[in-house]
Design a protein around this motif. Structure first.
Motif, PDB file in Angstrom:
ATOM      1  N   GLU A   1      10.833  -4.568 -21.406  1.00 40.42           N
ATOM      2  CA  GLU A   1       9.764  -5.561 -21.316  1.00 40.42           C
ATOM      3  C   GLU A   1       8.590  -4.936 -22.066  1.00 40.42           C
ATOM      4  OE1 GLU A   1       7.289  -5.318 -17.568  1.00 40.42           O
ATOM      5  OE2 GLU A   1       9.244  -4.867 -16.705  1.00 40.42           O
ATOM      6  N   PRO A   2       7.531  -5.691 -22.356  1.00 38.44           N
ATOM      7  CA  PRO A   2       6.450  -5.095 -23.158  1.00 38.44           C
ATOM      8  C   PRO A   2       5.919  -3.773 -22.597  1.00 38.44           C
ATOM      9  CG  PRO A   2       6.161  -7.464 -23.024  1.00 38.44           C
ATOM     10  CD  PRO A   2       7.332  -7.133 -22.124  1.00 38.44           C
ATOM     11  N   LEU A   3       5.936  -3.622 -21.282  1.00 34.63           N
ATOM     12  CA  LEU A   3       5.389  -2.409 -20.672  1.00 34.63           C
ATOM     13  C   LEU A   3       6.349  -1.226 -20.702  1.00 34.63           C
ATOM     14  CD1 LEU A   3       3.679  -3.616 -17.326  1.00 34.63           C
ATOM     15  CD2 LEU A   3       2.537  -2.414 -19.210  1.00 34.63           C
ATOM     16  N   VAL A   4       7.641  -1.458 -20.889  1.00 36.83           N
ATOM     17  CA  VAL A   4       8.629  -0.425 -20.544  1.00 36.83           C
ATOM     18  C   VAL A   4       9.720  -0.249 -21.607  1.00 36.83           C
ATOM     19  CG1 VAL A   4      10.278   0.381 -18.799  1.00 36.83           C
ATOM     20  CG2 VAL A   4       8.326  -1.027 -18.103  1.00 36.83           C
ATOM     21  N   THR A   5       9.942   1.000 -22.006  1.00 39.98           N
ATOM     22  CA  THR A   5      11.126   1.381 -22.785  1.00 39.98           C
ATOM     23  C   THR A   5      11.931   2.373 -21.955  1.00 39.98           C
ATOM     24  OG1 THR A   5       9.929   1.118 -24.869  1.00 39.98           O
ATOM     25  CG2 THR A   5      11.934   2.451 -24.930  1.00 39.98           C
TER      26      THR A   5
ATOM     27  N   GLY B   1      -3.425   1.922 -19.968  1.00 40.76           N
ATOM     28  CA  GLY B   1      -3.797   0.520 -20.085  1.00 40.76           C
ATOM     29  C   GLY B   1      -3.182  -0.387 -19.040  1.00 40.76           C
ATOM     30  N   THR B   2      -2.649   0.189 -17.976  1.00 40.63           N
ATOM     31  CA  THR B   2      -2.024  -0.626 -16.938  1.00 40.63           C
ATOM     32  C   THR B   2      -2.239   0.054 -15.588  1.00 40.63           C
ATOM     33  OG1 THR B   2       0.024  -1.791 -16.338  1.00 40.63           O
ATOM     34  CG2 THR B   2       0.239   0.487 -17.122  1.00 40.63           C
ATOM     35  N   THR B   3      -1.839  -0.618 -14.526  1.00 40.66           N
ATOM     36  CA  THR B   3      -1.975  -0.056 -13.184  1.00 40.66           C
ATOM     37  C   THR B   3      -0.589   0.100 -12.575  1.00 40.66           C
ATOM     38  OG1 THR B   3      -4.125  -1.106 -12.901  1.00 40.66           O
ATOM     39  CG2 THR B   3      -3.022  -0.349 -10.913  1.00 40.66           C
ATOM     40  N   ILE B   4      -0.332   1.284 -12.041  1.00 36.26           N
ATOM     41  CA  ILE B   4       0.968   1.604 -11.448  1.00 36.26           C
ATOM     42  C   ILE B   4       0.751   1.878  -9.965  1.00 36.26           C
ATOM     43  CG2 ILE B   4       2.890   3.249 -11.449  1.00 36.26           C
ATOM     44  CD1 ILE B   4       2.276   3.733 -14.450  1.00 36.26           C
ATOM     45  N   GLY B   5       1.452   1.137  -9.117  1.00 37.44           N
ATOM     46  CA  GLY B   5       1.333   1.309  -7.672  1.00 37.44           C
ATOM     47  C   GLY B   5       2.369   2.297  -7.163  1.00 37.44           C
ATOM     48  N   VAL B   6       1.936   3.192  -6.268  1.00 40.27           N
ATOM     49  CA  VAL B   6       2.829   4.204  -5.697  1.00 40.27           C
ATOM     50  C   VAL B   6       3.380   3.676  -4.372  1.00 40.27           C
ATOM     51  CG1 VAL B   6       2.985   6.555  -4.812  1.00 40.27           C
ATOM     52  CG2 VAL B   6       1.531   6.047  -6.806  1.00 40.27           C
TER      53      VAL B   6
ATOM     54  N   THR C   1       9.141   5.813  -0.716  1.00 38.54           N
ATOM     55  CA  THR C   1      10.510   5.349  -0.451  1.00 38.54           C
ATOM     56  C   THR C   1      11.381   6.506   0.026  1.00 38.54           C
ATOM     57  OG1 THR C   1      10.855   5.554  -2.851  1.00 38.54           O
ATOM     58  CG2 THR C   1      10.570   3.334  -1.977  1.00 38.54           C
ATOM     59  N   PRO C   2      10.974   7.190   1.121  1.00 41.85           N
ATOM     60  CA  PRO C   2      11.797   8.305   1.604  1.00 41.85           C
ATOM     61  C   PRO C   2      13.163   7.809   2.075  1.00 41.85           C
ATOM     62  CG  PRO C   2      10.182   7.682   3.258  1.00 41.85           C
ATOM     63  CD  PRO C   2       9.848   6.884   2.015  1.00 41.85           C
ATOM     64  N   GLY C   3      14.125   8.717   2.060  1.00 40.88           N
ATOM     65  CA  GLY C   3      15.480   8.383   2.517  1.00 40.88           C
ATOM     66  C   GLY C   3      16.503   9.164   1.722  1.00 40.88           C
ATOM     67  N   HIS C   4      16.606   8.881   0.424  1.00 45.78           N
ATOM     68  CA  HIS C   4      17.473   9.693  -0.456  1.00 45.78           C
ATOM     69  C   HIS C   4      17.004  11.146  -0.388  1.00 45.78           C
ATOM     70  CE1 HIS C   4      19.740  10.855  -4.030  1.00 45.78           C
ATOM     71  NE2 HIS C   4      18.630  11.319  -4.569  1.00 45.78           N
ATOM     72  N   THR C   5      15.712  11.338  -0.558  1.00 47.22           N
ATOM     73  CA  THR C   5      15.047  12.613  -0.267  1.00 47.22           C
ATOM     74  C   THR C   5      13.750  12.297   0.471  1.00 47.22           C
ATOM     75  OG1 THR C   5      13.840  12.564  -2.360  1.00 47.22           O
ATOM     76  CG2 THR C   5      15.934  13.781  -2.346  1.00 47.22           C
ATOM     77  N   ARG C   6      13.135  13.341   1.009  1.00 52.12           N
ATOM     78  CA  ARG C   6      11.919  13.137   1.800  1.00 52.12           C
ATOM     79  C   ARG C   6      10.740  12.734   0.913  1.00 52.12           C
ATOM     80  NH1 ARG C   6      11.697  18.104   4.191  1.00 52.12           N
ATOM     81  NH2 ARG C   6      13.194  17.413   5.733  1.00 52.12           N
ATOM     82  N   ASP C   7      10.726  13.264  -0.336  1.00 58.68           N
ATOM     83  CA  ASP C   7       9.555  13.068  -1.200  1.00 58.68           C
ATOM     84  C   ASP C   7       9.671  11.837  -2.089  1.00 58.68           C
ATOM     85  OD1 ASP C   7      11.681  14.163  -2.714  1.00 58.68           O
ATOM     86  OD2 ASP C   7      10.292  14.969  -4.206  1.00 58.68           O
ATOM     87  N   HIS C   8      10.701  11.033  -1.911  1.00 57.94           N
ATOM     88  CA  HIS C   8      11.003   9.992  -2.905  1.00 57.94           C
ATOM     89  C   HIS C   8       9.906   8.921  -2.981  1.00 57.94           C
ATOM     90  CE1 HIS C   8      13.187   7.115  -5.325  1.00 57.94           C
ATOM     91  NE2 HIS C   8      14.134   8.007  -5.503  1.00 57.94           N
ATOM     92  N   LEU C   9       9.527   8.606  -4.229  1.00 55.30           N
ATOM     93  CA  LEU C   9       8.542   7.559  -4.506  1.00 55.30           C
ATOM     94  C   LEU C   9       9.152   6.535  -5.455  1.00 55.30           C
ATOM     95  CD1 LEU C   9       5.441   9.804  -5.359  1.00 55.30           C
ATOM     96  CD2 LEU C   9       5.935   8.707  -3.156  1.00 55.30           C
ATOM     97  N   ALA C  10       8.681   5.297  -5.340  1.00 55.72           N
ATOM     98  CA  ALA C  10       8.957   4.283  -6.359  1.00 55.72           C
ATOM     99  C   ALA C  10       7.620   3.909  -6.990  1.00 55.72           C
ATOM    100  CB  ALA C  10       9.626   3.067  -5.732  1.00 55.72           C
ATOM    101  N   PHE C  11       7.687   3.324  -8.181  1.00 53.54           N
ATOM    102  CA  PHE C  11       6.473   2.960  -8.903  1.00 53.54           C
ATOM    103  C   PHE C  11       6.537   1.484  -9.269  1.00 53.54           C
ATOM    104  CE2 PHE C  11       7.162   7.519  -9.758  1.00 53.54           C
ATOM    105  CZ  PHE C  11       5.983   8.010  -9.207  1.00 53.54           C
ATOM    106  N   ARG C  12       5.530   0.734  -8.783  1.00 55.23           N
ATOM    107  CA  ARG C  12       5.486  -0.713  -9.026  1.00 55.23           C
ATOM    108  C   ARG C  12       4.574  -0.995 -10.207  1.00 55.23           C
ATOM    109  NH1 ARG C  12       2.888  -5.632  -7.393  1.00 55.23           N
ATOM    110  NH2 ARG C  12       4.451  -7.257  -7.049  1.00 55.23           N
ATOM    111  N   LEU C  13       5.095  -1.757 -11.160  1.00 54.61           N
ATOM    112  CA  LEU C  13       4.338  -2.079 -12.368  1.00 54.61           C
ATOM    113  C   LEU C  13       3.631  -3.427 -12.217  1.00 54.61           C
ATOM    114  CD1 LEU C  13       6.956  -0.995 -15.065  1.00 54.61           C
ATOM    115  CD2 LEU C  13       5.304   0.401 -13.786  1.00 54.61           C
ATOM    116  N   GLU C  14       2.660  -3.673 -13.103  1.00 54.23           N
ATOM    117  CA  GLU C  14       1.919  -4.942 -13.059  1.00 54.23           C
ATOM    118  C   GLU C  14       2.827  -6.139 -13.282  1.00 54.23           C
ATOM    119  OE1 GLU C  14      -1.293  -4.907 -15.818  1.00 54.23           O
ATOM    120  OE2 GLU C  14      -2.484  -3.457 -14.685  1.00 54.23           O
ATOM    121  N   SER C  15       3.936  -5.937 -13.983  1.00 60.06           N
ATOM    122  CA  SER C  15       4.874  -7.034 -14.242  1.00 60.06           C
ATOM    123  C   SER C  15       5.651  -7.439 -12.997  1.00 60.06           C
ATOM    124  CB  SER C  15       5.866  -6.600 -15.320  1.00 60.06           C
ATOM    125  OG  SER C  15       6.628  -5.488 -14.861  1.00 60.06           O
ATOM    126  N   GLY C  16       5.592  -6.609 -11.956  1.00 58.90           N
ATOM    127  CA  GLY C  16       6.393  -6.862 -10.755  1.00 58.90           C
ATOM    128  C   GLY C  16       7.672  -6.060 -10.717  1.00 58.90           C
ATOM    129  N   ALA C  17       8.005  -5.416 -11.824  1.00 57.98           N
ATOM    130  CA  ALA C  17       9.177  -4.540 -11.828  1.00 57.98           C
ATOM    131  C   ALA C  17       8.873  -3.267 -11.035  1.00 57.98           C
ATOM    132  CB  ALA C  17       9.560  -4.182 -13.260  1.00 57.98           C
TER     133      ALA C  17
END
Ligand SMILES: [Zn+2]
Length: 289
Positions: free
Chosen positions: A26-30, A137-142, A145-161
């Motif tokens: 998508e425009p934000l992501v390769t 030039g964009t905002t990434i939400g932290v 998402t612990p479970g697989h490992t204790r420190d696990h994070l996901a990153f939400r993009l402005e596109s909703g992905a």
């Protein structure tokens, strides 16, 4: 209880070995695929280059293995976006995602940010749930998402992905590691990402999931419930050790994946023990409570 159906079976996703090495999602992501395929990493680790077109900047998410060919491919993707790397984000500490974080951060002169202080390094940033990162030039939400490992994070993009690391894989299901992982936390994390209503899931391994991300998260929840049901059924049927449970429940899974299956089994047994539904004794003995 029947095994839940995987909604991706009808999506026509690329089969192993057919994932393009570099793809504009998508425009934000390769996405740039690292050359480290294996039974556990599927096609290899997906490194994501994220940034607003025209910003001249990009963030790397999960740089992956510290491999010169992979670095060259990432630098080609940055050049194609006319962007320089301004930060390195990491979903979790496993080496197939994090190994290159500090060396590449130093290479690009970019700070590293992760949920784990060791991954972030002395000059890095430890990220917490709910943080909003204004980068490239964009905002990434932290999203924790612990479970697989204790420190696990996901990153939400402005596109909703949502970039989900090893929380959700492009094919099959993920592993709740043991003793670090946590099935109860994992189920909560699946619901948390589901509640975000993601427009797409960009996985740490395997193809991106765009057709119906919510259905995949519901399948993951149903799959965990089914495995738990299988364990309890196997215990009622006479299985007495972790090894017997794995051999029974994962009979249809290739044996090279049984070490991972053993970790997920131990993690599920820890949940059941916490709920008072099973008892464990010395060694690997386990029985219904
Ligand atoms: Zn992992």
């Amino acid at each position: 209880m029947d095994a839940p159906a995987d909604p991706r079976a009808t999506w026509g996703l690329p089969v192993p070995g057919e994932l393009p090495r570099t793809a504009d999602l998508e425009p934000l992501v390769t996405r740039v695929l690292a050359p480290n395929p294996s039974g556990m990493t599927l096609d290899g680790t997906n490194t994501y280059v994220v940034g607003a077109p025209g910003s001249g900047q990009a963030v790397l998410v999960d740089p992956g293995p510290d491999d010169p060919a992979h670095l060259a491919a990432v630098e080609t993707a940055l050049a194609a976006r006319d962007a320089r790397c301004v930060a390195v984000l990491v979903t979790h500490h496993h080496g197939d995602h994090a190994e290159a974080a500090l060396p590449w951060g130093a290479h690009f002169g970019a700070p590293v940010a992760a949920g784990d202080a060791t991954v972030a390094g002395a000059d890095g940033r430890v990220l917490d749930h709910g943080a909003r990162l204004d980068l490239a030039g964009t905002t990434i939400g932290v999203v924790a998402t612990p479970g697989h490992t204790r420190d696990h994070l996901a990153f939400r993009l402005e596109s909703g992905a949502v970039l989900v690391g090893d929380h959700v894989l492009g094919r099959g299901t993920s592993v709740v590691t043991h003793p670090e992982g946590d099935v109860v936390a994992y189920l909560e994390s699946l619901r948390r990402v589901h509640d975000l209503g993601p427009s797409a899931l960009y996985c740490g391994h395997g193809p991106e999931l765009t057709e119906d991300p919510g259905a995949v998260l519901e399948y993951y929840l149903a799959h965990r419930a089914f495995r738990e049901h299988q364990l309890l059924t196997a215990l009622a049927g006479g299985a007495r050790t972790v090894e017997e449970l794995v051999a029974t429940v994962y009979a249809e899974v290739p044996q090279r994946l049984w070490p991972a299956a053993t970790q997920s089994t131990r993690a599920t047994l820890a949940k059941l023990q916490g709920e008072g539904r099973i008892e464990t004794a010395t060694g690997d003995a386990v029985r219904l409570a």
